[in-house]
Design a protein around this motif. Sequence first.
Motif, PDB file in Angstrom:
ATOM      1  N   UNK A  44      -2.243  18.221   9.045  1.00 50.38           N
ATOM      2  CA  UNK A  44      -2.318  16.811   8.669  1.00 50.38           C
ATOM      3  C   UNK A  44      -3.707  16.472   8.135  1.00 50.38           C
ATOM      4  N   UNK A  45      -3.732  15.915   6.924  1.00 50.46           N
ATOM      5  CA  UNK A  45      -4.987  15.454   6.340  1.00 50.46           C
ATOM      6  C   UNK A  45      -4.786  14.075   5.718  1.00 50.46           C
ATOM      7  N   UNK A  46      -5.841  13.305   5.756  1.00 53.06           N
ATOM      8  CA  UNK A  46      -5.881  12.026   5.057  1.00 53.06           C
ATOM      9  C   UNK A  46      -7.188  12.015   4.280  1.00 53.06           C
ATOM     10  N   UNK A  47      -7.078  12.029   2.955  1.00 55.03           N
ATOM     11  CA  UNK A  47      -8.250  11.992   2.087  1.00 55.03           C
ATOM     12  C   UNK A  47      -8.450  10.563   1.617  1.00 55.03           C
ATOM     13  N   UNK A  48      -9.673  10.068   1.786  1.00 52.38           N
ATOM     14  CA  UNK A  48      -9.995   8.701   1.366  1.00 52.38           C
ATOM     15  C   UNK A  48     -11.193   8.763   0.443  1.00 52.38           C
ATOM     16  N   UNK A  49     -11.030   8.162  -0.737  1.00 55.67           N
ATOM     17  CA  UNK A  49     -12.132   8.105  -1.690  1.00 55.67           C
ATOM     18  C   UNK A  49     -12.354   6.656  -2.097  1.00 55.67           C
ATOM     19  N   UNK A  50     -13.486   6.417  -2.712  1.00 54.12           N
ATOM     20  CA  UNK A  50     -13.862   5.075  -3.140  1.00 54.12           C
ATOM     21  C   UNK A  50     -13.917   5.044  -4.652  1.00 54.12           C
ATOM     22  N   UNK A  51     -13.155   4.138  -5.256  1.00 56.91           N
ATOM     23  CA  UNK A  51     -13.169   3.970  -6.703  1.00 56.91           C
ATOM     24  C   UNK A  51     -13.973   2.733  -7.060  1.00 56.91           C
ATOM     25  N   UNK A  52     -14.368   2.679  -8.312  1.00 60.33           N
ATOM     26  CA  UNK A  52     -15.076   1.515  -8.821  1.00 60.33           C
ATOM     27  C   UNK A  52     -14.263   0.262  -8.563  1.00 60.33           C
ATOM     28  N   UNK A  53     -14.922  -0.824  -8.261  1.00 59.60           N
ATOM     29  CA  UNK A  53     -14.226  -2.070  -7.991  1.00 59.60           C
ATOM     30  C   UNK A  53     -13.851  -2.201  -6.527  1.00 59.60           C
ATOM     31  N   UNK A  54     -14.476  -1.400  -5.662  1.00 56.84           N
ATOM     32  CA  UNK A  54     -14.238  -1.448  -4.220  1.00 56.84           C
ATOM     33  C   UNK A  54     -12.796  -1.172  -3.856  1.00 56.84           C
ATOM     34  N   UNK A  55     -12.224  -0.163  -4.477  1.00 54.07           N
ATOM     35  CA  UNK A  55     -10.875   0.277  -4.115  1.00 54.07           C
ATOM     36  C   UNK A  55     -10.961   1.552  -3.297  1.00 54.07           C
ATOM     37  N   UNK A  56     -10.298   1.557  -2.147  1.00 50.07           N
ATOM     38  CA  UNK A  56     -10.159   2.783  -1.376  1.00 50.07           C
ATOM     39  C   UNK A  56      -8.868   3.445  -1.809  1.00 50.07           C
ATOM     40  N   UNK A  57      -8.937   4.726  -2.111  1.00 50.82           N
ATOM     41  CA  UNK A  57      -7.751   5.498  -2.459  1.00 50.82           C
ATOM     42  C   UNK A  57      -7.431   6.355  -1.241  1.00 50.82           C
ATOM     43  N   UNK A  58      -6.258   6.122  -0.665  1.00 46.87           N
ATOM     44  CA  UNK A  58      -5.849   6.784   0.567  1.00 46.87           C
ATOM     45  C   UNK A  58      -4.690   7.716   0.238  1.00 46.87           C
ATOM     46  N   UNK A  59      -4.875   9.015   0.522  1.00 44.93           N
ATOM     47  CA  UNK A  59      -3.897  10.040   0.160  1.00 44.93           C
ATOM     48  C   UNK A  59      -3.624  10.907   1.388  1.00 44.93           C
ATOM     49  N   UNK A  60      -2.433  10.762   1.961  1.00 45.81           N
ATOM     50  CA  UNK A  60      -2.084  11.512   3.155  1.00 45.81           C
ATOM     51  C   UNK A  60      -1.092  12.623   2.855  1.00 45.81           C
ATOM     52  N   UNK A  61      -1.282  13.757   3.520  1.00 45.57           N
ATOM     53  CA  UNK A  61      -0.370  14.889   3.355  1.00 45.57           C
ATOM     54  C   UNK A  61      -0.224  15.567   4.713  1.00 45.57           C
ATOM     55  N   UNK A  62       1.014  15.763   5.140  1.00 40.50           N
ATOM     56  CA  UNK A  62       1.271  16.419   6.417  1.00 40.50           C
ATOM     57  C   UNK A  62       2.472  17.346   6.299  1.00 40.50           C
ATOM     58  N   UNK A  63       2.466  18.374   7.120  1.00 42.61           N
ATOM     59  CA  UNK A  63       3.595  19.297   7.172  1.00 42.61           C
ATOM     60  C   UNK A  63       3.991  19.519   8.629  1.00 42.61           C
ATOM     61  N   UNK A  64       5.187  20.021   8.801  1.00 46.45           N
ATOM     62  CA  UNK A  64       5.657  20.469  10.108  1.00 46.45           C
ATOM     63  C   UNK A  64       6.222  21.874   9.904  1.00 46.45           C
ATOM     64  N   UNK A  65       5.558  22.845  10.527  1.00 51.31           N
ATOM     65  CA  UNK A  65       6.028  24.217  10.437  1.00 51.31           C
ATOM     66  C   UNK A  65       5.357  25.080   9.394  1.00 51.31           C
ATOM     67  N   UNK A  66       4.383  24.554   8.672  1.00 51.03           N
ATOM     68  CA  UNK A  66       3.729  25.341   7.622  1.00 51.03           C
ATOM     69  C   UNK A  66       2.905  26.492   8.179  1.00 51.03           C
ATOM     70  N   UNK A  67       2.552  26.433   9.448  1.00 51.39           N
ATOM     71  CA  UNK A  67       1.770  27.498  10.079  1.00 51.39           C
ATOM     72  C   UNK A  67       2.662  28.513  10.794  1.00 51.39           C
ATOM     73  N   UNK A  68       3.970  28.307  10.714  1.00 51.72           N
ATOM     74  CA  UNK A  68       4.937  29.198  11.365  1.00 51.72           C
ATOM     75  C   UNK A  68       5.570  30.099  10.307  1.00 51.72           C
ATOM     76  N   UNK A  69       5.206  31.387  10.277  1.00 55.76           N
ATOM     77  CA  UNK A  69       5.718  32.297   9.234  1.00 55.76           C
ATOM     78  C   UNK A  69       7.244  32.337   9.161  1.00 55.76           C
ATOM     79  N   UNK A  70       7.903  32.214  10.301  1.00 59.35           N
ATOM     80  CA  UNK A  70       9.367  32.236  10.312  1.00 59.35           C
ATOM     81  C   UNK A  70       9.953  31.006   9.604  1.00 59.35           C
ATOM     82  N   UNK A  71       9.384  29.834   9.891  1.00 58.65           N
ATOM     83  CA  UNK A  71       9.848  28.606   9.211  1.00 58.65           C
ATOM     84  C   UNK A  71       9.563  28.682   7.715  1.00 58.65           C
ATOM     85  N   UNK A  72       8.397  29.220   7.363  1.00 63.46           N
ATOM     86  CA  UNK A  72       8.039  29.363   5.945  1.00 63.46           C
ATOM     87  C   UNK A  72       9.040  30.290   5.261  1.00 63.46           C
TER      88      UNK A  72
END
Length: 153
Positions: A44-72
């Motif tokens: 799970x990661x949430x990347x937050x950046x700041x754009x011109x005009x005081x905008x926060x850009x919030x980008x979340x990405x999560x997985x369930x099972x990506x670290x399990x070779x069998x599920x992959x």
Amino acid sequence: MTIEQTASAVAILAATALFLPASANAGGRPLTDWVGSWSLGAEQTIDISLEEGSLLVVDGYATYGARDPERVAQGSVQVASFFARITRGQVEAGEVIRFTIDGDTVLPFAVADGSLCKVELKLEWPKLRARDNGRCGGANVSFTGLYAAPYKK
């Protein structure tokens, strides 16, 4: 006046104000404190950046099972994501962001449709507390938890 009423009044005033500089502090932390790549373990990661005009850009990405070779190998990894542009006025008391995602559209958190992705982020520096309603992607995927301090880019 209760804490909830005070927070609501602050949010309403902030929403009607002009954009503030990125370093502005309206009773909370400056926007720059939100910026970085927040993580909650390897999936799970949430990347937050700041754009011109005081905008926060919030980008979340999560997985369930990506670290399990069998599920992959079975192709049964679940994925969740969200993306939102947040104005300074939408950061409640400088420390809370709440929103609802409907496809590519960011809506107010109060939207009653429980089938939509709802996200709440609270800055508890040096941590970020996230909560979602489990509707941002596949089964068993969640952003809920306390994220480690970001790697500052």
